[in-house]
Motif scaffolding. Structure first.
Motif, PDB file in Angstrom:
ATOM      1  N   PRO A  53       0.829  -1.198   0.000  1.00 43.02           N
ATOM      2  CA  PRO A  53       0.000   0.000   0.000  1.00 43.02           C
ATOM      3  C   PRO A  53       0.862   1.246   0.000  1.00 43.02           C
ATOM      4  O   PRO A  53       1.983   1.257   0.509  1.00 43.02           O
ATOM      5  N   VAL A  54       0.358   2.307  -0.580  1.00 39.11           N
ATOM      6  CA  VAL A  54       1.122   3.539  -0.656  1.00 39.11           C
ATOM      7  C   VAL A  54       0.158   4.708  -0.546  1.00 39.11           C
ATOM      8  O   VAL A  54      -0.972   4.653  -1.035  1.00 39.11           O
ATOM      9  N   SER A  55       0.585   5.774   0.148  1.00 42.38           N
ATOM     10  CA  SER A  55      -0.262   6.955   0.263  1.00 42.38           C
ATOM     11  C   SER A  55      -0.361   7.649  -1.087  1.00 42.38           C
ATOM     12  O   SER A  55       0.486   7.490  -1.955  1.00 42.38           O
ATOM     13  N   ARG A  56      -1.411   8.445  -1.269  1.00 47.27           N
ATOM     14  CA  ARG A  56      -1.681   9.040  -2.572  1.00 47.27           C
ATOM     15  C   ARG A  56      -0.604  10.044  -2.966  1.00 47.27           C
ATOM     16  O   ARG A  56      -0.297  10.212  -4.134  1.00 47.27           O
ATOM     17  N   ASP A  57      -0.037  10.757  -2.015  1.00 52.00           N
ATOM     18  CA  ASP A  57       0.966  11.766  -2.316  1.00 52.00           C
ATOM     19  C   ASP A  57       2.196  11.556  -1.451  1.00 52.00           C
ATOM     20  O   ASP A  57       2.545  12.381  -0.613  1.00 52.00           O
ATOM     21  N   ILE A  58       2.854  10.421  -1.662  1.00 59.42           N
ATOM     22  CA  ILE A  58       4.017  10.092  -0.863  1.00 59.42           C
ATOM     23  C   ILE A  58       5.184  11.026  -1.155  1.00 59.42           C
ATOM     24  O   ILE A  58       6.075  11.208  -0.346  1.00 59.42           O
ATOM     25  N   VAL A  59       5.179  11.653  -2.334  1.00 60.06           N
ATOM     26  CA  VAL A  59       6.191  12.629  -2.714  1.00 60.06           C
ATOM     27  C   VAL A  59       5.525  13.996  -2.802  1.00 60.06           C
ATOM     28  O   VAL A  59       4.488  14.143  -3.444  1.00 60.06           O
ATOM     29  N   HIS A  60       6.119  14.987  -2.146  1.00 62.83           N
ATOM     30  CA  HIS A  60       5.525  16.331  -2.145  1.00 62.83           C
ATOM     31  C   HIS A  60       6.644  17.358  -2.287  1.00 62.83           C
ATOM     32  O   HIS A  60       7.341  17.668  -1.331  1.00 62.83           O
ATOM     33  N   HIS A  61       6.840  17.841  -3.507  1.00 72.25           N
ATOM     34  CA  HIS A  61       7.854  18.861  -3.796  1.00 72.25           C
ATOM     35  C   HIS A  61       7.205  19.957  -4.635  1.00 72.25           C
ATOM     36  O   HIS A  61       7.500  20.091  -5.826  1.00 72.25           O
ATOM     37  N   PRO A  62       6.306  20.749  -4.066  1.00 73.99           N
ATOM     38  CA  PRO A  62       5.544  21.694  -4.896  1.00 73.99           C
ATOM     39  C   PRO A  62       6.397  22.745  -5.586  1.00 73.99           C
ATOM     40  O   PRO A  62       6.118  23.107  -6.738  1.00 73.99           O
ATOM     41  N   VAL A  63       7.433  23.249  -4.923  1.00 75.12           N
ATOM     42  CA  VAL A  63       8.285  24.273  -5.544  1.00 75.12           C
ATOM     43  C   VAL A  63       9.064  23.663  -6.696  1.00 75.12           C
ATOM     44  O   VAL A  63       9.103  24.199  -7.817  1.00 75.12           O
ATOM     45  N   PHE A  64       9.696  22.510  -6.441  1.00 71.80           N
ATOM     46  CA  PHE A  64      10.444  21.854  -7.511  1.00 71.80           C
ATOM     47  C   PHE A  64       9.522  21.427  -8.648  1.00 71.80           C
ATOM     48  O   PHE A  64       9.896  21.510  -9.821  1.00 71.80           O
ATOM     49  N   ALA A  65       8.318  20.963  -8.316  1.00 70.72           N
ATOM     50  CA  ALA A  65       7.390  20.521  -9.365  1.00 70.72           C
ATOM     51  C   ALA A  65       7.080  21.658 -10.322  1.00 70.72           C
ATOM     52  O   ALA A  65       7.028  21.456 -11.543  1.00 70.72           O
ATOM     53  N   ARG A  66       6.891  22.860  -9.806  1.00 68.50           N
ATOM     54  CA  ARG A  66       6.619  24.007 -10.683  1.00 68.50           C
ATOM     55  C   ARG A  66       7.840  24.316 -11.549  1.00 68.50           C
ATOM     56  O   ARG A  66       7.714  24.598 -12.740  1.00 68.50           O
ATOM     57  N   PHE A  67       9.018  24.266 -10.925  1.00 66.98           N
ATOM     58  CA  PHE A  67      10.250  24.501 -11.684  1.00 66.98           C
ATOM     59  C   PHE A  67      10.418  23.446 -12.766  1.00 66.98           C
ATOM     60  O   PHE A  67      10.717  23.763 -13.928  1.00 66.98           O
ATOM     61  N   TYR A  68      10.215  22.172 -12.402  1.00 70.21           N
ATOM     62  CA  TYR A  68      10.401  21.084 -13.368  1.00 70.21           C
ATOM     63  C   TYR A  68       9.415  21.201 -14.522  1.00 70.21           C
ATOM     64  O   TYR A  68       9.776  20.965 -15.688  1.00 70.21           O
ATOM     65  N   ALA A  69       8.170  21.553 -14.218  1.00 68.58           N
ATOM     66  CA  ALA A  69       7.163  21.660 -15.265  1.00 68.58           C
ATOM     67  C   ALA A  69       7.570  22.698 -16.304  1.00 68.58           C
ATOM     68  O   ALA A  69       7.403  22.478 -17.515  1.00 68.58           O
ATOM     69  N   ARG A  70       8.126  23.817 -15.864  1.00 70.87           N
ATOM     70  CA  ARG A  70       8.565  24.851 -16.805  1.00 70.87           C
ATOM     71  C   ARG A  70       9.841  24.436 -17.523  1.00 70.87           C
ATOM     72  O   ARG A  70       9.963  24.571 -18.742  1.00 70.87           O
ATOM     73  N   GLN A  71      10.817  23.933 -16.770  1.00 68.28           N
ATOM     74  CA  GLN A  71      12.123  23.619 -17.345  1.00 68.28           C
ATOM     75  C   GLN A  71      12.034  22.482 -18.346  1.00 68.28           C
ATOM     76  O   GLN A  71      12.682  22.499 -19.398  1.00 68.28           O
ATOM     77  N   SER A  72      11.222  21.462 -18.051  1.00 65.44           N
ATOM     78  CA  SER A  72      11.129  20.306 -18.948  1.00 65.44           C
ATOM     79  C   SER A  72      10.502  20.687 -20.280  1.00 65.44           C
ATOM     80  O   SER A  72      10.915  20.193 -21.328  1.00 65.44           O
ATOM     81  N   VAL A  73       9.513  21.559 -20.253  1.00 69.56           N
ATOM     82  CA  VAL A  73       8.906  22.020 -21.500  1.00 69.56           C
ATOM     83  C   VAL A  73       9.913  22.836 -22.304  1.00 69.56           C
ATOM     84  O   VAL A  73      10.025  22.680 -23.534  1.00 69.56           O
ATOM     85  N   ALA A  74      10.685  23.692 -21.632  1.00 69.59           N
ATOM     86  CA  ALA A  74      11.697  24.489 -22.328  1.00 69.59           C
ATOM     87  C   ALA A  74      12.777  23.616 -22.947  1.00 69.59           C
ATOM     88  O   ALA A  74      13.333  23.948 -24.006  1.00 69.59           O
ATOM     89  N   ALA A  75      13.084  22.477 -22.304  1.00 65.50           N
ATOM     90  CA  ALA A  75      14.138  21.588 -22.800  1.00 65.50           C
ATOM     91  C   ALA A  75      13.648  20.603 -23.851  1.00 65.50           C
ATOM     92  O   ALA A  75      14.456  19.862 -24.429  1.00 65.50           O
ATOM     93  N   GLU A  76      12.361  20.587 -24.141  1.00 65.74           N
ATOM     94  CA  GLU A  76      11.806  19.581 -25.031  1.00 65.74           C
ATOM     95  C   GLU A  76      12.413  19.605 -26.438  1.00 65.74           C
ATOM     96  O   GLU A  76      12.565  18.540 -27.048  1.00 65.74           O
ATOM     97  N   PRO A  77      12.789  20.755 -27.016  1.00 66.92           N
ATOM     98  CA  PRO A  77      13.451  20.712 -28.324  1.00 66.92           C
ATOM     99  C   PRO A  77      14.723  19.859 -28.332  1.00 66.92           C
ATOM    100  O   PRO A  77      15.102  19.310 -29.371  1.00 66.92           O
ATOM    101  N   VAL A  78      15.384  19.740 -27.177  1.00 68.34           N
ATOM    102  CA  VAL A  78      16.587  18.901 -27.062  1.00 68.34           C
ATOM    103  C   VAL A  78      16.222  17.481 -26.643  1.00 68.34           C
ATOM    104  O   VAL A  78      16.719  16.498 -27.199  1.00 68.34           O
ATOM    105  N   ILE A  79      15.348  17.358 -25.665  1.00 66.93           N
ATOM    106  CA  ILE A  79      15.050  16.063 -25.058  1.00 66.93           C
ATOM    107  C   ILE A  79      14.059  15.245 -25.889  1.00 66.93           C
ATOM    108  O   ILE A  79      14.042  14.014 -25.837  1.00 66.93           O
ATOM    109  N   GLY A  80      13.232  15.907 -26.681  1.00 67.87           N
ATOM    110  CA  GLY A  80      12.179  15.207 -27.410  1.00 67.87           C
ATOM    111  C   GLY A  80      12.681  14.076 -28.283  1.00 67.87           C
ATOM    112  O   GLY A  80      12.061  13.006 -28.348  1.00 67.87           O
ATOM    113  N   ALA A  81      13.800  14.272 -28.959  1.00 66.75           N
ATOM    114  CA  ALA A  81      14.344  13.222 -29.823  1.00 66.75           C
ATOM    115  C   ALA A  81      14.739  11.989 -29.010  1.00 66.75           C
ATOM    116  O   ALA A  81      14.587  10.847 -29.472  1.00 66.75           O
ATOM    117  N   HIS A  82      15.227  12.201 -27.793  1.00 68.45           N
ATOM    118  CA  HIS A  82      15.595  11.072 -26.937  1.00 68.45           C
ATOM    119  C   HIS A  82      14.340  10.353 -26.432  1.00 68.45           C
ATOM    120  O   HIS A  82      14.327   9.120 -26.316  1.00 68.45           O
TER     121      HIS A  82
END
Length: 223
Positions: A8-37
């Motif tokens: 069993p696992v709790s619904r939100d065992i990981v909670h990094h709201p600040v990093f999640a917002r940063f990652y959401a923006r950064q990953s989209v910006a990096a998609e022109p490079v990462i998308g091919a991979h």
């Protein structure tokens, strides 16, 4: 490994709201490079697939139509909400569910393939997570991986160790830059297939996260 029920696992065992917002923006910006991979990572997949640590769902656009279903596990609330939106735009059926890599909320031997994409760096217990992936794959099932990890040179690998012991994990959502994904896969009993190492970005200054590997591994036919 014998089949067993998921922990069993709790619904939100990981909670990094600040990093999640940063990652959401950064990953989209990096998609022109990462998308091919991402496209190379998922090419040729078919059947039922489980993706562990789906993040904001950027992989979903690259799943081939031969995939009958993707069960996408994401423990962080904000990223999971973004992944649900991405799933609605995907060409294949994607079910986004809460859960952690160390306790996958699915049945044993239920999937033809598993995907980890920039995930093993941040899971809390790598051997347990890989044991769970091995559990949910059918015998002979394939694991596709795209990860960053330990640098080959002494200077950078030393810097990675220092960062992992100090500031990097707290700043970047539990990420560790100096882990060795290939060694972890071997230790977990996977049979490594074709894989290649490369730098991201390919040109310019090398970062602690630049040292990437993309490839395949399999659960043995007989455990």
């Amino acid at each position: 490994m014998s089949p067993r029920s998921p922990r069993p696992v709790s619904r939100d065992i990981v909670h990094h709201p600040v990093f999640a917002r940063f990652y959401a923006r950064q990953s989209v910006a990096a998609e022109p490079v990462i998308g091919a991979h991402r496209k190379a990572l998922l090419a040729g997949l078919s059947g039922r697939v489980i993706e562990i640590g789906a993040g904001n769902g950027l992989n979903f656009a690259y799943y081939p139509r031969a995939v009958s279903e993707v069960v996408a596990i994401e423990p962080e609330h904000l990223l999971r909400r973004l992944a649900v939106a991405a799933a609605l735009r995907a060409d294949v059926p994607v079910d986004v569910v809460p859960g952690a890599a160390e306790a996958l909320p699915v049945k044993s031997e239920a999937f033809d393939a598993a995907v980890v994409s920039l995930v093993l760096c941040s899971v809390r217990d790598v051997p347990r997570a890989l044991g769970e992936i091995r559990r949910v794959l059918r015998p002979g099932g394939e694991l596709r991986f795209f990860e960053h990890g330990k640098a080959p040179g002494t200077l950078m690998s030393t810097a990675q160790r220092v960062l992992d012991r100090t500031v990097w994990p707290p700043l970047f959502g539990g990420c560790h830059v100096g882990r060795d994904p290939l060694a972890a896969l071997r230790a977990a009993g996977f049979a490594l297939g074709a894989h290649r190492r490369f730098l991201v970005p390919a040109r310019g200054p090398r970062l602690p996260t630049s040292y990437c590997v993309l490839g395949t591994a399999r659960r043995p036919d007989a455990d």
